[in-house]
Design a protein around this motif. Structure first.
Motif, PDB file in Angstrom:
ATOM      1  N   UNK A 146       0.366  -1.187  -0.494  1.00  0.00           N
ATOM      2  CA  UNK A 146      -0.480  -0.150  -0.270  1.00  0.00           C
ATOM      3  C   UNK A 146       0.845   1.295   0.109  1.00  0.00           C
ATOM      4  N   UNK A 147       2.229   0.894  -0.508  1.00  0.00           N
ATOM      5  CA  UNK A 147       3.097   2.015  -0.927  1.00  0.00           C
ATOM      6  C   UNK A 147       3.832   2.077  -1.836  1.00  0.00           C
ATOM      7  N   UNK A 148       4.562   2.822  -1.791  1.00  0.00           N
ATOM      8  CA  UNK A 148       5.676   3.149  -3.285  1.00  0.00           C
ATOM      9  C   UNK A 148       6.705   3.983  -2.449  1.00  0.00           C
ATOM     10  N   UNK A 149       7.347   4.758  -3.957  1.00  0.00           N
ATOM     11  CA  UNK A 149       8.307   5.291  -3.559  1.00  0.00           C
ATOM     12  C   UNK A 149       7.869   7.107  -3.361  1.00  0.00           C
ATOM     13  N   UNK A 150       6.747   7.591  -4.012  1.00  0.00           N
ATOM     14  CA  UNK A 150       5.784   8.936  -4.189  1.00  0.00           C
ATOM     15  C   UNK A 150       4.940   9.178  -3.329  1.00  0.00           C
ATOM     16  N   UNK A 151       4.928   9.562  -2.805  1.00  0.00           N
ATOM     17  CA  UNK A 151       3.035   9.784  -1.855  1.00  0.00           C
ATOM     18  C   UNK A 151       2.380  11.531  -3.113  1.00  0.00           C
ATOM     19  N   UNK A 152       3.159  11.618  -3.614  1.00  0.00           N
ATOM     20  CA  UNK A 152       2.520  12.939  -4.404  1.00  0.00           C
ATOM     21  C   UNK A 152       3.421  13.136  -5.770  1.00  0.00           C
ATOM     22  N   UNK A 153       2.598  14.270  -6.646  1.00  0.00           N
ATOM     23  CA  UNK A 153       3.517  14.279  -7.631  1.00  0.00           C
ATOM     24  C   UNK A 153       5.005  14.977  -7.746  1.00  0.00           C
ATOM     25  N   UNK A 154       5.077  14.966  -6.201  1.00  0.00           N
ATOM     26  CA  UNK A 154       6.264  16.014  -6.369  1.00  0.00           C
ATOM     27  C   UNK A 154       7.136  15.693  -5.238  1.00  0.00           C
ATOM     28  N   UNK A 202       8.750  12.480  -2.548  1.00  0.00           N
ATOM     29  CA  UNK A 202       8.948  11.010  -2.369  1.00  0.00           C
ATOM     30  C   UNK A 202       8.157  10.567  -0.882  1.00  0.00           C
ATOM     31  N   UNK A 203       8.212   9.360  -0.624  1.00  0.00           N
ATOM     32  CA  UNK A 203       7.799   8.940   0.929  1.00  0.00           C
ATOM     33  C   UNK A 203       8.215   7.667   1.002  1.00  0.00           C
ATOM     34  N   UNK A 204       9.314   7.242   0.663  1.00  0.00           N
ATOM     35  CA  UNK A 204      10.528   6.108   0.811  1.00  0.00           C
ATOM     36  C   UNK A 204      10.091   5.544   2.569  1.00  0.00           C
ATOM     37  N   UNK A 205       9.768   6.865   3.686  1.00  0.00           N
ATOM     38  CA  UNK A 205      10.426   6.600   4.892  1.00  0.00           C
ATOM     39  C   UNK A 205       8.465   6.170   5.430  1.00  0.00           C
ATOM     40  N   UNK A 206       7.379   5.776   4.335  1.00  0.00           N
ATOM     41  CA  UNK A 206       5.941   6.168   5.076  1.00  0.00           C
ATOM     42  C   UNK A 206       5.974   5.047   6.115  1.00  0.00           C
ATOM     43  N   UNK A 220      14.936   8.379   2.579  1.00  0.00           N
ATOM     44  CA  UNK A 220      14.060   9.380   2.166  1.00  0.00           C
ATOM     45  C   UNK A 220      14.943  11.090   2.679  1.00  0.00           C
ATOM     46  N   UNK A 221      15.636  11.025   3.089  1.00  0.00           N
ATOM     47  CA  UNK A 221      16.814  11.889   3.375  1.00  0.00           C
ATOM     48  C   UNK A 221      17.547  12.455   2.535  1.00  0.00           C
ATOM     49  N   UNK A 222      18.153  11.036   1.441  1.00  0.00           N
ATOM     50  CA  UNK A 222      18.381  10.937   0.096  1.00  0.00           C
ATOM     51  C   UNK A 222      17.867  11.539  -0.969  1.00  0.00           C
ATOM     52  N   UNK A 223      16.390  10.734  -0.956  1.00  0.00           N
ATOM     53  CA  UNK A 223      15.805  11.062  -2.243  1.00  0.00           C
ATOM     54  C   UNK A 223      15.305  12.778  -1.618  1.00  0.00           C
TER      55      UNK A 223
END
Length: 429
Positions: free
Chosen positions: A216-224, A226-230, A417-420
């Motif tokens: 239910x996650x992914x690399x991105x949460x919005x169009x702009x 990242x959300x790696x640590x969701x 996430x910090x790197x992204x």
């Protein structure tokens, strides 16, 4: 340049191999003018073959010969390189001011951001541009404008060894719990890799994304952003660490040391019960006599709602001009017949609606239909973000540590996430 309503049929050209004159054009870094109307185009392409017998050189040679019949004044020199080299070689050429006219490679965003590419609408005819599969065309856009032309695509399914499953009395899993239970039973039967989890540096970003989407996650949460640590992503890797890796269900090689190619080879040798695979694995397994079953990736409570899609790209560089000639040639490349020929040769999914419709209905392509069904439900990497190359490299380097005995999914995903975020911020400056 005026947009064309269809294939112009007015540009004369010949595709030939690298001649002495063609080599002079390559070395000079510009299209060769052989006469007032003669142009040489250079294309650098990736090799999808796994041997000399099915090298992409043969595909391009056949396409060249067909195009040559009707186009006596355009020469297209095609250089085919391995996937290990092609992206770096094109970057080297571009950095040296010697950009090819076209490149068929794995990424496009950096070149688009530097204003080095033609827009799709600058080169393709309207019918050809409109024929791209919707989500693939969208993935080729930077700030709403399409620069990346999808050339090949695939989705991922869960592959399982039917013989091993039948021997253990198992059915294909639909949930994570069922996958873990099947892996446990396979381990008890002595299967070397009950579930192969390749998080090594070769293609860890793919295995990671497939699992993140299934949770239910992914690399991105919005169009702009990242959300790696969701929370969803941390939970997914916590489950992998505790329920698969920690219970010895992923085989003798630590996931962070296992590359995709090695996992695929183990599957074709009959040593893997389950793994995520793409269409080309079907043929490789069949050659070794492995009976393959395929199902959508299991999720927490049922089959994952979203699968992972992958695309490779054709780029048209502005450096040498020749928009009309490039466009006429690419219109031919993206004809239904040529897209079908390429897709069938390399067990990949077509990037056009017209070819997809054919493949979805004919018996010849029945093996690919499960992947075609997944394509509309798939999500691609954020390839339109210039930061993605850096983020992907970081995932390949670090994600395997998240499932080690001493690893912390929350800490590793937080670092990524910090790197992204840093990479995306720098890209926007």
């Amino acid at each position: 340049m005026q947009r064309r309503a269809g294939k112009s049929g007015t540009i004369a050209g010949t595709i030939a191999g690298v001649s002495a004159l063609g080599m002079a054009a390559v070395l000079s870094g510009c299209g060769l003018s052989q006469g007032s109307d003669d142009v040489t185009l250079r294309l650098v392409a990736a090799d999808y073959g796994d041997s000399a017998a099915n090298s992409s050189e043969k595909y391009w040679d056949k396409l060249v010969a067909a195009y040559e019949k009707d186009h006596p004044n355009v020469t297209v020199d095609v250089t085919v390189l391995s996937w290990n080299d092609v992206d770096a070689k094109v970057k080297e050429m571009v950095d040296a001011g010697n950009a090819p006219d076209m490149a068929q490679i794995g990424a496009y965003a950096d070149y688009a951001a530097d204003d080095q590419l033609y827009k799709a609408g600058d080169v393709l005819s309207i019918p050809v541009e409109a024929d791209f599969v919707g989500q693939l065309a969208d993935a080729g856009k930077v700030r709403g404008v399409q620069y990346g032309l999808p050339f090949a695509s695939s989705t991922r399914l869960l592959f399982y060894n039917k013989t091993l499953f039948e021997k253990a009395g198992l059915t294909a899993p639909t949930t994570w719990a069922e996958l873990a239970a099947d892996a446990t039973a396979l381990k008890q039967d002595g299967v070397k890799y009950p579930y192969a989890l390749p998080l090594g540096s070769e293609e860890a970003q793919a295995e990671t994304m497939q699992w993140l989407l299934s949770g239910g996650g992914g690399y991105t949460q919005t169009v702009s952003s990242y959300s790696l640590d969701s929370a969803e992503n941390v939970a997914t890797f916590g489950w992998l660490k505790n329920e698969l890796v920690g219970k010895g269900l992923t085989g003798p090689v630590a996931p962070g040391k296992l590359d995709r190619a090695d996992a695929f080879a183990a599957f074709t040798n009959g040593d893997v019960g389950m793994l995520n695979g793409h269409p080309s694995l079907m043929k490789a397994a069949a050659k070794k006599g492995v009976k393959v079953g395929m199902v959508p990736m299991p999720g927490v409570d049922g089959p994952a709602r979203v699968s992972m899609g992958v695309a490779d790209w054709m780029l048209a560089f502005r450096k040498n001009g020749h928009a009309d000639q490039i466009g006429d040639f690419l219109d031919f490349v993206y004809s239904e017949e040529n897209v079908l020929d390429f897709s069938r040769e390399y067990d990949l999914l077509p990037v056009t609606n017209s070819a997809s419709q054919v493949m979805s209905t004919v018996k010849q392509d029945a093996d690919l239909q499960p992947f075609l069904e997944e394509l509309p439900l798939s999500q691609l990497y954020p390839v339109g973000w210039t930061s993605w190359a850096q983020v992907s490299a970081a995932v390949k380097q670090e994600i395997g540590r998240a499932v080690t005995p001493s690893g912390s999914p929350a800490a590793i995903l937080g670092q990524l996430q910090t790197t992204a975020a840093t990479a995306e911020s720098a890209a926007g400056e």
